[in-house]
Write a protein that holds these residues in place. Structure first.
Motif, short mmCIF file in Angstrom:
data_model
loop_
_atom_site.label_atom_id
_atom_site.label_comp_id
_atom_site.label_asym_id
_atom_site.label_seq_id
_atom_site.Cartn_x
_atom_site.Cartn_y
_atom_site.Cartn_z
N LYS A 55 0.78 -0.96 0.21
CA LYS A 55 0.26 0.02 0.39
C LYS A 55 0.45 1.80 -0.25
CE LYS A 55 -4.69 -1.87 2.09
NZ LYS A 55 -5.17 -1.59 3.48
N ALA A 56 1.84 1.18 0.69
CA ALA A 56 2.51 2.65 0.66
C ALA A 56 3.67 2.58 -0.51
CB ALA A 56 3.73 2.53 1.95
N PHE A 57 4.38 1.46 -0.77
CA PHE A 57 4.68 1.43 -2.16
C PHE A 57 4.22 2.06 -3.32
CE2 PHE A 57 6.13 -1.81 -5.94
CZ PHE A 57 8.27 -0.75 -6.08
N PHE A 58 2.65 1.44 -3.04
CA PHE A 58 2.11 1.80 -4.27
C PHE A 58 1.32 3.34 -4.21
CE2 PHE A 58 0.71 -2.45 -5.48
CZ PHE A 58 1.65 -2.46 -6.28
N ALA A 59 1.51 4.19 -3.29
CA ALA A 59 1.54 5.58 -2.77
C ALA A 59 2.19 6.01 -3.53
CB ALA A 59 1.08 5.28 -1.59
N GLU A 60 3.36 5.67 -2.76
CA GLU A 60 4.76 6.65 -3.47
C GLU A 60 4.60 6.24 -5.05
OE1 GLU A 60 8.08 6.40 -1.19
OE2 GLU A 60 7.06 6.03 0.77
N ILE A 61 4.67 5.44 -5.71
CA ILE A 61 4.01 5.66 -7.16
C ILE A 61 2.92 6.33 -7.50
CG2 ILE A 61 4.36 4.09 -9.69
CD1 ILE A 61 5.37 1.64 -7.76
N ALA A 62 2.61 6.08 -6.68
CA ALA A 62 1.53 7.34 -7.43
C ALA A 62 1.78 8.27 -7.10
CB ALA A 62 0.09 7.20 -6.69
N GLU A 63 2.40 9.26 -6.60
CA GLU A 63 3.15 10.28 -6.39
C GLU A 63 4.53 10.36 -7.02
OE1 GLU A 63 4.19 11.26 -1.78
OE2 GLU A 63 1.91 10.22 -1.07
N GLY A 64 4.68 9.83 -7.13
CA GLY A 64 6.06 10.15 -8.82
C GLY A 64 7.57 9.70 -8.00
N LYS A 65 7.75 8.75 -6.61
CA LYS A 65 8.52 8.83 -6.05
C LYS A 65 9.56 7.65 -6.68
CE LYS A 65 6.96 11.58 -2.15
NZ LYS A 65 6.30 10.79 -0.53
N ALA A 66 8.37 7.27 -7.19
CA ALA A 66 9.77 5.48 -7.74
C ALA A 66 10.84 6.01 -8.94
CB ALA A 66 8.79 4.17 -8.28
N PRO A 67 11.86 5.93 -8.56
CA PRO A 67 12.85 5.93 -9.39
C PRO A 67 13.05 5.08 -10.33
CG PRO A 67 14.11 4.99 -7.31
CD PRO A 67 12.92 5.34 -7.24
N ILE A 120 8.97 -1.55 -9.24
CA ILE A 120 8.53 -2.72 -10.63
C ILE A 120 8.67 -2.57 -11.74
CG2 ILE A 120 8.41 -0.14 -10.90
CD1 ILE A 120 4.84 -0.51 -10.86
N TYR A 121 7.73 -3.11 -12.62
CA TYR A 121 8.55 -3.91 -13.62
C TYR A 121 7.55 -3.18 -14.87
CZ TYR A 121 10.03 -8.01 -11.13
OH TYR A 121 11.03 -8.41 -10.39
N PRO A 122 8.49 -2.97 -16.26
CA PRO A 122 8.25 -1.96 -17.12
C PRO A 122 7.05 -2.98 -17.75
CG PRO A 122 10.35 -3.32 -17.67
CD PRO A 122 9.83 -3.47 -16.65
N PRO A 123 5.79 -2.32 -18.21
CA PRO A 123 4.77 -2.60 -19.15
C PRO A 123 5.02 -4.30 -19.71
CG PRO A 123 4.45 -0.33 -18.85
CD PRO A 123 6.03 -0.92 -18.63
N ASP A 124 6.09 -4.04 -20.24
CA ASP A 124 5.60 -5.41 -21.54
C ASP A 124 6.18 -6.99 -20.87
OD1 ASP A 124 8.64 -4.19 -20.99
OD2 ASP A 124 9.28 -5.47 -22.81
N GLN A 125 7.46 -6.48 -19.43
CA GLN A 125 7.56 -7.34 -18.42
C GLN A 125 6.47 -8.00 -17.79
OE1 GLN A 125 10.97 -7.07 -16.35
NE2 GLN A 125 11.14 -8.82 -15.59
#
Length: 127
Positions: A69-81, A98-103
């Motif tokens: 939940k925390a990980f996805f919240a940070e992704i939504a905020e654009g924090k995932a390098p 998190i993996y690329p869409p094709d993978q």
């Protein structure tokens, strides 16, 4: 001799009242799930369901849900390098990627979070 007995009696009563005697109960350990166990569903950054599964070692599903939940919240905020290219993000002591869409489309596995030899993966579909 009588002094020792008089001192030890109040001390024993104090220990019994504060729960420091042999009757105190140990705290329950967090239950862990072994590899292959399903840990439930959380909403991914875009709102789509992500199904969590222990894929290596053993982990607490309660903790895994909290981490995702925390990980996805940070992704939504654009924090995932390096989002979409395998960039790692540290969340509550776990290393998450998190993996690329094709993978994701190839194997349905969208993300992994690892800690202490355990991996909990997020999949697009249950199972």
């Amino acid at each position: 001799m009588h002094r020792i007995a008089l001192i030890s009696l109040p001390l024993a009563a104090l220990l019994a009242l504060t729960g420091c005697g042999s009757d105190s109960k140990p705290k329950a350990a967090k239950p862990t799930a072994a590899a292959g166990a399903d840990c439930g569903k959380v909403d991914a950054a875009g709102g789509a369901p992500a199904y969590l599964k222990v894929t290596k070692g053993s982990a607490s599903c309660t903790e895994a849900v909290s981490v995702y939940k925390a990980f996805f919240a940070e992704i939504a905020e654009g924090k995932a390098p390096g989002q979409g290219s395998g960039g790692e993000l540290s969340v509550q002591g776990w290393s998450c990627v998190i993996y690329p869409p094709d993978q994701i489309q190839q194997n349905g596995r969208g993300a992994d979070c690892t800690k202490s030899g355990a991996t909990v993966s997020a999949f697009q579909k249950a199972g």
